[in-house]
Structure formats: C-alpha cells, structure tokens
Write a protein that holds these residues in place. Structure first.
Motif, PDB file in Angstrom:
ATOM      1  N   ARG A 176      47.765  40.306  43.458  1.00  0.00           N
ATOM      2  CA  ARG A 176      48.746  41.105  43.028  1.00  0.00           C
ATOM      3  C   ARG A 176      49.258  40.612  41.628  1.00  0.00           C
ATOM      4  N   PHE A 177      47.976  40.316  40.735  1.00  0.00           N
ATOM      5  CA  PHE A 177      48.422  39.720  39.511  1.00  0.00           C
ATOM      6  C   PHE A 177      48.526  40.952  38.616  1.00  0.00           C
ATOM      7  N   PRO A 178      49.328  40.708  37.512  1.00  0.00           N
ATOM      8  CA  PRO A 178      49.798  42.002  36.523  1.00  0.00           C
ATOM      9  C   PRO A 178      48.323  42.440  36.057  1.00  0.00           C
ATOM     10  N   VAL A 179      48.511  43.497  35.624  1.00  0.00           N
ATOM     11  CA  VAL A 179      47.239  44.363  34.721  1.00  0.00           C
ATOM     12  C   VAL A 179      46.870  43.623  33.732  1.00  0.00           C
ATOM     13  N   LYS A 180      47.624  43.149  32.845  1.00  0.00           N
ATOM     14  CA  LYS A 180      47.493  42.524  31.498  1.00  0.00           C
ATOM     15  C   LYS A 180      46.778  41.096  31.581  1.00  0.00           C
ATOM     16  N   VAL A 181      47.207  40.497  32.830  1.00  0.00           N
ATOM     17  CA  VAL A 181      46.269  39.334  33.361  1.00  0.00           C
ATOM     18  C   VAL A 181      44.904  39.556  33.842  1.00  0.00           C
ATOM     19  N   VAL A 182      44.750  40.394  34.602  1.00  0.00           N
ATOM     20  CA  VAL A 182      43.482  40.888  35.091  1.00  0.00           C
ATOM     21  C   VAL A 182      42.468  41.178  34.396  1.00  0.00           C
ATOM     22  N   VAL A 183      42.720  42.141  33.614  1.00  0.00           N
ATOM     23  CA  VAL A 183      41.274  42.433  32.654  1.00  0.00           C
ATOM     24  C   VAL A 183      40.660  41.385  31.965  1.00  0.00           C
ATOM     25  N   PRO A 184      41.660  40.702  31.201  1.00  0.00           N
ATOM     26  CA  PRO A 184      40.749  39.781  30.562  1.00  0.00           C
ATOM     27  C   PRO A 184      40.293  38.568  31.436  1.00  0.00           C
ATOM     28  N   MET A 185      40.778  38.220  32.379  1.00  0.00           N
ATOM     29  CA  MET A 185      40.255  37.380  33.399  1.00  0.00           C
ATOM     30  C   MET A 185      39.120  37.790  34.047  1.00  0.00           C
ATOM     31  N   ALA A 186      39.218  39.063  34.405  1.00  0.00           N
ATOM     32  CA  ALA A 186      37.935  39.678  34.868  1.00  0.00           C
ATOM     33  C   ALA A 186      36.613  39.457  34.094  1.00  0.00           C
ATOM     34  N   MET A 187      36.984  39.802  32.741  1.00  0.00           N
ATOM     35  CA  MET A 187      35.792  39.660  31.959  1.00  0.00           C
ATOM     36  C   MET A 187      35.462  38.293  31.624  1.00  0.00           C
TER      37      MET A 187
END
Length: 259
Positions: A176-187
């Motif tokens: 349940r991380f915020p989207v703004k954190v998730v996308v760069p982390m995933a990349m």
C-alpha cells in the motif's frame, strides 16, 4: 520495414512500461512471439530468446526511465533495495528454469500470467494507498519483501517480463505505497532484475541480437517518454487500454499454447 516496426514496438512497450512502472516486457514478449508466426519474413524466435531479448532491451528502458525519475527526485532507493535482495537470486532461478519449458507450455503459462496481472491492475485501480510514512514503515517487513522479491524475480527470469508488472500491484495492494513512490521504485527494480536476467540469458545464448538492436533505440526514448508523461496523463485511462490489450494477448497465447 520490419526494422522500423520493431523500433516502434520498442518505443510503445517502453513508454507504457515506464509510465506505469511495468517495464514493458509483459507486452514485448507476447508480441515478439506473435510476429514470428504472423509475418513469414520475420526471423523465428523461441520463447527463451524472446524472454532473454526482452530482458536485455529492458536494461535500456530501465536506464532511461530511472535517469529521468532520478532527475525528478522521485526515486526511493532504500525501499527498492529490500526487494532486490530477493529478486536477484529469484531471477537467476527463473532464467535457469526457462531452458526446460516447452514452447506450447511457455505460451500457455504466460497467457494465464497475463490474466493474473490484468486482475492485479484492476486491484490497483480500486485500492487506496496509505498516506503516511509511519504506516508504510509498519507494513513493510524485510522478510516479506525478500520473499516477494524472490517470487517476482523467478517469474521475471522465466518469462522475461522484468518484474515491474508484478511489483506494481504488490506494492500498491499489499504494501500500500503511494503511486508516486511505486512507479519510480518499480522501474529501479526492473533495471536491476533485467541486468541479472539478461546476463543469465546471455550465458545461455538466449538473446536474439537482430531483434535487440532494432528494439533498443525505441526502448531508450520510450523510457524517457513514459517518465515524462507520468505526471501529465491520467493513468486510469491508460490502465483501461492496457487491461484490454493484456486480455487479448493472454487469450491469443492460451489458444496457441493449447492448439
């Protein structure tokens, strides 16, 4: 003509991958397999080569996207490293396993995996992330992150998908991380899982260099484009398109795997 088609494919898959944190392999691999059967003039590529080539191309997608997100100061490297401790060995195991999977089985399993990912994307759209850092710290347990990373790494190495398409829904729905954190982390995770997976596939001889050289230019600019679009386009609309494409590709792969 085929070369420019592959450049376009690299650009589109990388743009969607960078924009949504998916990496792009989940779109790239099935399309590569489809092209070799639909267009007689396209060089034949095995599922293992499709996976290895996809991971190699995603190195450039990841580098491009991570560089852009770093400049935007959106990367949370500390959290990403927790997952990488599990993803790296998982990717190596998955890559080794891919050598013993038959073509029809590969397509069938990949088709079902894409249906699962589509369901996870639906959960992403309907799950509200936690708001505070304190809550995130309470949810994130190191042991769980390593275990999740191993599973994602295994599937990444097996299917050549980089791991972002699985990490995104897990980070949003489970942690349940915020989207703004998730996308760069995933990349960031995609970059390193692709490096490990591509290296293992290279040793096994699973990289089709003709495809890779055609896909890389599009992937590089697509990674930049996706990061640039991240805060400028509503992701809800893109998720709808992505889910439709995933379902169609999944059904096509399942059909080919069965018949």
């Amino acid at each position: 003509m085929i070369f420019f088609l592959l450049v376009l494919l690299g650009f589109v898959s990388a743009t969607f991958g960078s924009l949504l944190g998916l990496g792009g392999g989940v779109l790239l691999v099935p399309v590569l397999l489809f092209l070799t059967t639909a267009i007689p003039s396209v060089p034949v590529i095995s599922p293992q080569e499709a996976a290895g080539t996809s991971l190699f191309v995603m190195i450039f997608t990841g580098l491009s996207a991570v560089r852009a997100y770093w400049k935007q100061k959106q990367l949370d490297i500390r959290r990403a490293l927790l997952f990488l401790t599990g993803i790296i060995p998982g990717t190596l195991i998955g890559t080794s396993t891919s050598s013993i999977v038959q073509t029809n089985d590969f397509m069938l399993y990949f088709g079902f995996l894409m249906l699962v990912i589509t369901g996870c994307l639906w959960l992403r759209q309907n799950t509200k992330p936690m708001e505070t850092e304190k809550k995130n710290k309470r949810v994130l347990m190191i042991s769980t992150a390593v275990l999740v990373g191993m599973v994602v790494g295994f599937l990444s190495g097996l299917f050549g998908i980089g791991g972002g398409s699985l990490m995104i829904p897990i980070l949003l729905v489970w942690f349940r991380f915020p989207v703004k954190v998730v996308v760069p982390m995933a990349m960031f995770i995609v970059l390193f899982s692709s490096l490990v997976g591509a290296s293992a596939h290279f040793v096994a001889g699973h990289i089709h260099w003709w495809y890779a050289l055609a896909l890389i230019p599009g992937a590089w600019f697509g990674g930049k484009c996706g990061a640039w679009l991240n805060h400028r386009v509503k992701s809800r609309f893109l998720l709808v398109i992505m889910k439709i494409v995933f379902v169609l590709l999944a059904l096509m792969l399942i059909y080919q795997g069965l018949f």
